[in-house]
Design a protein around this motif. Sequence first.
Motif, PDB file in Angstrom:
ATOM      1  N   UNK A  62       0.839  -1.203   0.000  1.00 59.03           N
ATOM      2  CA  UNK A  62       0.000   0.000   0.000  1.00 59.03           C
ATOM      3  C   UNK A  62       0.871   1.248   0.000  1.00 59.03           C
ATOM      4  N   UNK A  63       0.278   2.369  -0.394  1.00 54.90           N
ATOM      5  CA  UNK A  63       1.018   3.629  -0.397  1.00 54.90           C
ATOM      6  C   UNK A  63       1.469   4.006   1.012  1.00 54.90           C
ATOM      7  N   UNK A  64       0.620   3.725   2.013  1.00 54.95           N
ATOM      8  CA  UNK A  64       0.986   4.033   3.393  1.00 54.95           C
ATOM      9  C   UNK A  64       2.221   3.286   3.843  1.00 54.95           C
ATOM     10  N   UNK A  65       2.319   2.025   3.459  1.00 54.18           N
ATOM     11  CA  UNK A  65       3.482   1.232   3.859  1.00 54.18           C
ATOM     12  C   UNK A  65       4.730   1.665   3.084  1.00 54.18           C
ATOM     13  N   UNK A  66       4.551   2.035   1.824  1.00 53.45           N
ATOM     14  CA  UNK A  66       5.678   2.553   1.048  1.00 53.45           C
ATOM     15  C   UNK A  66       6.187   3.858   1.678  1.00 53.45           C
ATOM     16  N   UNK A  67       5.279   4.690   2.170  1.00 50.34           N
ATOM     17  CA  UNK A  67       5.684   5.926   2.839  1.00 50.34           C
ATOM     18  C   UNK A  67       6.448   5.617   4.126  1.00 50.34           C
ATOM     19  N   UNK A  68       6.034   4.550   4.815  1.00 49.50           N
ATOM     20  CA  UNK A  68       6.760   4.139   6.021  1.00 49.50           C
ATOM     21  C   UNK A  68       8.183   3.722   5.682  1.00 49.50           C
ATOM     22  N   UNK A  69       8.349   2.995   4.577  1.00 48.23           N
ATOM     23  CA  UNK A  69       9.687   2.569   4.189  1.00 48.23           C
ATOM     24  C   UNK A  69      10.573   3.772   3.880  1.00 48.23           C
ATOM     25  N   UNK A  70       9.996   4.809   3.282  1.00 49.81           N
ATOM     26  CA  UNK A  70      10.753   6.046   3.060  1.00 49.81           C
ATOM     27  C   UNK A  70      11.144   6.680   4.393  1.00 49.81           C
ATOM     28  N   UNK A  71      10.227   6.601   5.352  1.00 50.55           N
ATOM     29  CA  UNK A  71      10.466   7.180   6.675  1.00 50.55           C
ATOM     30  C   UNK A  71      11.660   6.521   7.368  1.00 50.55           C
ATOM     31  N   UNK A  72      11.739   5.199   7.331  1.00 54.20           N
ATOM     32  CA  UNK A  72      12.817   4.520   8.056  1.00 54.20           C
ATOM     33  C   UNK A  72      14.168   4.704   7.370  1.00 54.20           C
ATOM     34  N   UNK A  73      14.142   5.049   6.095  1.00 54.42           N
ATOM     35  CA  UNK A  73      15.401   5.203   5.350  1.00 54.42           C
ATOM     36  C   UNK A  73      15.886   6.649   5.274  1.00 54.42           C
ATOM     37  N   UNK A  74      14.956   7.588   5.323  1.00 53.09           N
ATOM     38  CA  UNK A  74      15.317   8.980   5.052  1.00 53.09           C
ATOM     39  C   UNK A  74      15.261   9.890   6.263  1.00 53.09           C
ATOM     40  N   UNK A  75      15.061   9.345   7.442  1.00 51.79           N
ATOM     41  CA  UNK A  75      14.990  10.183   8.638  1.00 51.79           C
ATOM     42  C   UNK A  75      16.357  10.719   9.032  1.00 51.79           C
ATOM     43  N   UNK A  76      16.365  11.509  10.103  1.00 50.76           N
ATOM     44  CA  UNK A  76      17.630  12.065  10.590  1.00 50.76           C
ATOM     45  C   UNK A  76      18.611  10.961  10.952  1.00 50.76           C
ATOM     46  N   UNK A  77      18.083   9.902  11.526  1.00 48.61           N
ATOM     47  CA  UNK A  77      18.909   8.739  11.840  1.00 48.61           C
ATOM     48  C   UNK A  77      18.227   7.506  11.239  1.00 48.61           C
ATOM     49  N   UNK A  78      18.599   7.119  10.015  1.00 52.71           N
ATOM     50  CA  UNK A  78      17.931   5.995   9.347  1.00 52.71           C
ATOM     51  C   UNK A  78      18.017   4.708  10.160  1.00 52.71           C
ATOM     52  N   UNK A  79      17.013   3.883   9.986  1.00 48.09           N
ATOM     53  CA  UNK A  79      16.982   2.580  10.643  1.00 48.09           C
ATOM     54  C   UNK A  79      17.961   1.629   9.937  1.00 48.09           C
ATOM     55  N   UNK A  80      18.296   0.554  10.632  1.00 43.58           N
ATOM     56  CA  UNK A  80      19.071  -0.526  10.033  1.00 43.58           C
ATOM     57  C   UNK A  80      18.115  -1.611   9.574  1.00 43.58           C
ATOM     58  N   UNK A  81      18.432  -2.244   8.441  1.00 41.02           N
ATOM     59  CA  UNK A  81      17.610  -3.329   7.917  1.00 41.02           C
ATOM     60  C   UNK A  81      18.244  -4.674   8.262  1.00 41.02           C
ATOM     61  N   UNK A  82      17.439  -5.562   8.842  1.00 40.93           N
ATOM     62  CA  UNK A  82      17.877  -6.926   9.135  1.00 40.93           C
ATOM     63  C   UNK A  82      16.741  -7.857   8.761  1.00 40.93           C
ATOM     64  N   UNK A  83      16.965  -8.751   7.814  1.00 44.63           N
ATOM     65  CA  UNK A  83      15.899  -9.674   7.402  1.00 44.63           C
ATOM     66  C   UNK A  83      16.487 -11.036   7.091  1.00 44.63           C
TER      67      UNK A  83
END
Length: 212
Positions: free
Chosen positions: A103-124
């Motif tokens: 969904x667009x909402x979830x895609x926006x969340x993915x942008x949030x975790x990557x583009x914030x002041x301190x991006x999140x780390x991805x572990x999968x």
Amino acid sequence: FEPNEECNLEGKNIVTESTDGDDLDISQQESLLHCCRPGKDLLSAGYVMYSSSTVLVLSVGDGVYGFTLDTLIGDFVLSHNNIKIPESGKIYSFNEGNMKGWSDGLKNYMDFVKDGEKPYSSRYIGSLVGDFHRTMLYGGVYGYPGDVRNKNGKLRLLYECAPMSFLAEQAGGKGSTGTCRVLDIVPDQVHQRCPLFIGSTKEVEIIEKFLS
């Protein structure tokens, strides 16, 4: 779950060849449907993780505890006492290969975790147990959302999403479909699926805001 006297199969011949219930007689099907209860009725849940060591994580409704197999004595010993999920965490665990169908909402969340002041780390890892175990110890969020092909995702509510959400809540975290609490869902099918977002309370709540 608590025992249910309507769920008694004693003295009955149980058919094991079928996985969808088609070969069961009426009384057996009724008994099977009594298993379709909301996760909030669970009394216990747990999992075993096989890696460099064998770890049993268990809750009986009073916190979450981890036990590691000691091969010298052939028994499990308490190694993770009263596990608590950190309230927040900068690790997200999603299969981004499926993002095109989200969904667009979830895609926006993915942008949030990557583009914030301190991006999140991805572990999968790609294993629900392995990814959830790390999330429970270090915080963050694990997600298996629905997409255009599988609107409810692929995880099973009754024996994957609900037990893991039970453990998450017992450890101070949260399990959500993105719109509601997983443990409140009453399944109408044994193999029913649902989206899952699970882990640190604040991180799950952020996703819920993006999906609202």
